[in-house]
Design a protein around this motif. Structure first.
Motif, mmCIF file in Angstrom:
data_model
loop_
_atom_site.group_PDB
_atom_site.id
_atom_site.type_symbol
_atom_site.label_atom_id
_atom_site.label_comp_id
_atom_site.label_asym_id
_atom_site.label_seq_id
_atom_site.Cartn_x
_atom_site.Cartn_y
_atom_site.Cartn_z
ATOM 1 N N ALA A 109 0.815 -1.219 0.000
ATOM 2 C CA ALA A 109 0.000 0.000 0.000
ATOM 3 C C ALA A 109 0.850 1.271 0.000
ATOM 4 N N GLY A 110 2.174 1.113 0.215
ATOM 5 C CA GLY A 110 3.033 2.299 0.251
ATOM 6 C C GLY A 110 2.822 3.133 1.498
ATOM 7 N N LYS A 111 2.408 2.493 2.569
ATOM 8 C CA LYS A 111 2.211 3.223 3.833
ATOM 9 C C LYS A 111 2.849 2.419 4.966
ATOM 10 N N ALA A 159 -7.166 5.030 9.614
ATOM 11 C CA ALA A 159 -5.756 5.354 9.336
ATOM 12 C C ALA A 159 -5.581 5.712 7.869
ATOM 13 N N SER A 160 -6.205 4.960 6.983
ATOM 14 C CA SER A 160 -6.059 5.225 5.550
ATOM 15 C C SER A 160 -6.604 6.611 5.225
ATOM 16 N N ARG A 161 -7.779 6.918 5.781
ATOM 17 C CA ARG A 161 -8.397 8.224 5.521
ATOM 18 C C ARG A 161 -7.501 9.357 6.028
ATOM 19 N N LEU A 162 -6.987 9.222 7.236
ATOM 20 C CA LEU A 162 -6.176 10.301 7.814
ATOM 21 C C LEU A 162 -4.849 10.474 7.063
ATOM 22 N N VAL A 163 -4.248 9.355 6.656
ATOM 23 C CA VAL A 163 -2.969 9.457 5.939
ATOM 24 C C VAL A 163 -3.194 10.077 4.560
ATOM 25 N N ASP A 206 -3.378 -5.588 4.896
ATOM 26 C CA ASP A 206 -3.869 -4.541 4.009
ATOM 27 C C ASP A 206 -2.738 -3.979 3.150
ATOM 28 N N GLY A 207 -1.552 -4.554 3.253
ATOM 29 C CA GLY A 207 -0.434 -4.156 2.401
ATOM 30 C C GLY A 207 0.468 -3.082 2.995
ATOM 31 N N TRP A 208 0.196 -2.659 4.240
ATOM 32 C CA TRP A 208 1.067 -1.664 4.877
ATOM 33 C C TRP A 208 2.383 -2.332 5.297
ATOM 34 N N ASP A 209 3.447 -1.544 5.377
ATOM 35 C CA ASP A 209 4.677 -2.025 6.019
ATOM 36 C C ASP A 209 4.512 -1.776 7.508
ATOM 37 N N THR A 210 4.791 -2.808 8.296
ATOM 38 C CA THR A 210 4.504 -2.692 9.732
ATOM 39 C C THR A 210 5.764 -2.894 10.566
ATOM 40 N N HIS A 211 5.769 -2.218 11.687
ATOM 41 C CA HIS A 211 6.893 -2.318 12.621
ATOM 42 C C HIS A 211 6.259 -2.454 13.998
ATOM 43 N N TYR A 212 6.333 -3.637 14.560
ATOM 44 C CA TYR A 212 5.612 -3.923 15.799
ATOM 45 C C TYR A 212 6.589 -3.983 16.967
ATOM 46 N N LEU A 213 6.395 -3.109 17.948
ATOM 47 C CA LEU A 213 7.330 -3.063 19.086
ATOM 48 C C LEU A 213 6.797 -3.797 20.313
#
Ligand code: B12
Length: 250
Positions: free
Chosen positions: A119-121, A239-243, A147-154
């Protein structure tokens, strides 16, 4: 183990032969995947995580989506487990067993989670300092991943400085802050302030969520976040709407 047959619900004995009966508080048989949720709960209460995992994998192989399993099976079962623990029907050890087994079963679903289309997000997810409830945030992160986002889970218990420096190292469009206990709301506010004060991280959309936000109305505004959502599905849409809004309007 405390049991309460008078209320029409009991948690099975330690060898796990007896199923829980209705009424449930969070699981409805008529809801989507209600029967599966009930069977999954009963397997967990019978301390039979192999059976619980088998039920989930069988359902996936018949075409049930991971999203539906998360929202209509694992999440309501976790809520049910919490209620059974709170009302003394299961022990704390039994609750830990169920939660850890569910986390294991979520891991078994990972090969089905990483989609080709991106998704490029980017989203970075962290629980506030002191907060140990991480399963919901992990579920949320998995929804973003699907949903195709790149995720970084801490995960759990992140100090604010650590979140800010990770945001600066790995610039994310969205920071998802997990807060379950009310007495951690101050930590959420502290974290959000620290992020806003960072030149490199401050422009990210900040969402806050988890049990403390579910039961405390518009608390997200007081914390200085950009929004909240009641579950992972709603969080993706928000999140998609706000970004998109931020990208279009600078
Ligand atoms: C498992 C569990 C634990 C585990 C957590 C392990 C882990 N790896 O996560 C452990 C054992 C650590 C734990 C400890 C405690 N717990 Co506890 N726990 C639970 C339980 C049973 C399930 C939590 C869960 O997995 N939920 C399932 C997930 C999928 O749901 P969720 O978190 O709501 O997440 C969804 C949404 O909220 C949203 N969401 C989540 N995060 C975010 C973030 C963003 C940005 C957004 C937008 C959305 C979002 O999306 C998620 C997916 O759809 C709950 C019961 C409950 N009702 O939740 C109690 C519960 C939260 N715990 C409770 C308590 C009291 C405690 C303890 C204080 C117990 C104690 N005396 O020690 C400690 C506190 C520990 C701490 N310092 O944080 C109470 C809180 C009551 C209250 N009034 O605040 C609850 C509600 C149980 C109860 N019914 O009484 N717990």
């Amino acid at each position: 183990m405390p049991v309460n047959e008078g209320a029409g619900i009991h948690a099975g004995d330690d060898r796990g032969c007896r199923p829980v009966r209705q009424p449930f508080k969070f699981i409805g048989q008529d809801g989507p995947l209600g029967v599966l949720a009930e069977n999954y709960l009963n397997a967990m209460l019978a301390r039979d995580r192999n059976r619980a995992g088998g039920l989930v994998m069988e359902s996936v192989s018949r075409g049930t989506s991971v999203r539906d399993l998360y929202l209509h099976v694992l999440q309501p079962v976790q809520y049910e487990i919490g209620w059974l623990w709170q009302t003394g029907r299961i022990s704390v050890g039994h609750e830990h067993y169920c939660t850890n087994s569910t986390q294991l079963i979520m891991s078994m679903l990972y090969p089905r989670m990483f989609s080709g289309k991106r998704a490029g997000k980017r989203v970075l997810a962290a629980c506030v300092q002191g907060e140990l409830h991480e399963l919901g945030l992990r579920m949320l992160t998995d929804f973003f991943e699907m949903d195709g986002w790149d995720t970084h889970y801490l995960g759990a218990n992140m100090p604010p400085d650590g979140v800010v420096s990770t945001m600066e190292e790995w610039s994310a469009d969205v920071l998802a802050v997990g807060v379950t206990m009310h007495y951690h709301l101050d930590e959420a506010q502290k974290l959000i302030r620290a992020v806003r004060n960072s030149e490199r991280a401050g422009r990210a959309v900040v969402l806050v969520g988890g049990y403390a936000c579910l039961v405390t109305g518009n608390i997200w505004q007081k914390l200085g976040a950009d929004g909240t959502a009641g579950d992972a599905q709603q969080a993706i849409a928000l999140a998609s709407r706000l970004v998109e809004g931020k990208r279009n309007h600078g």
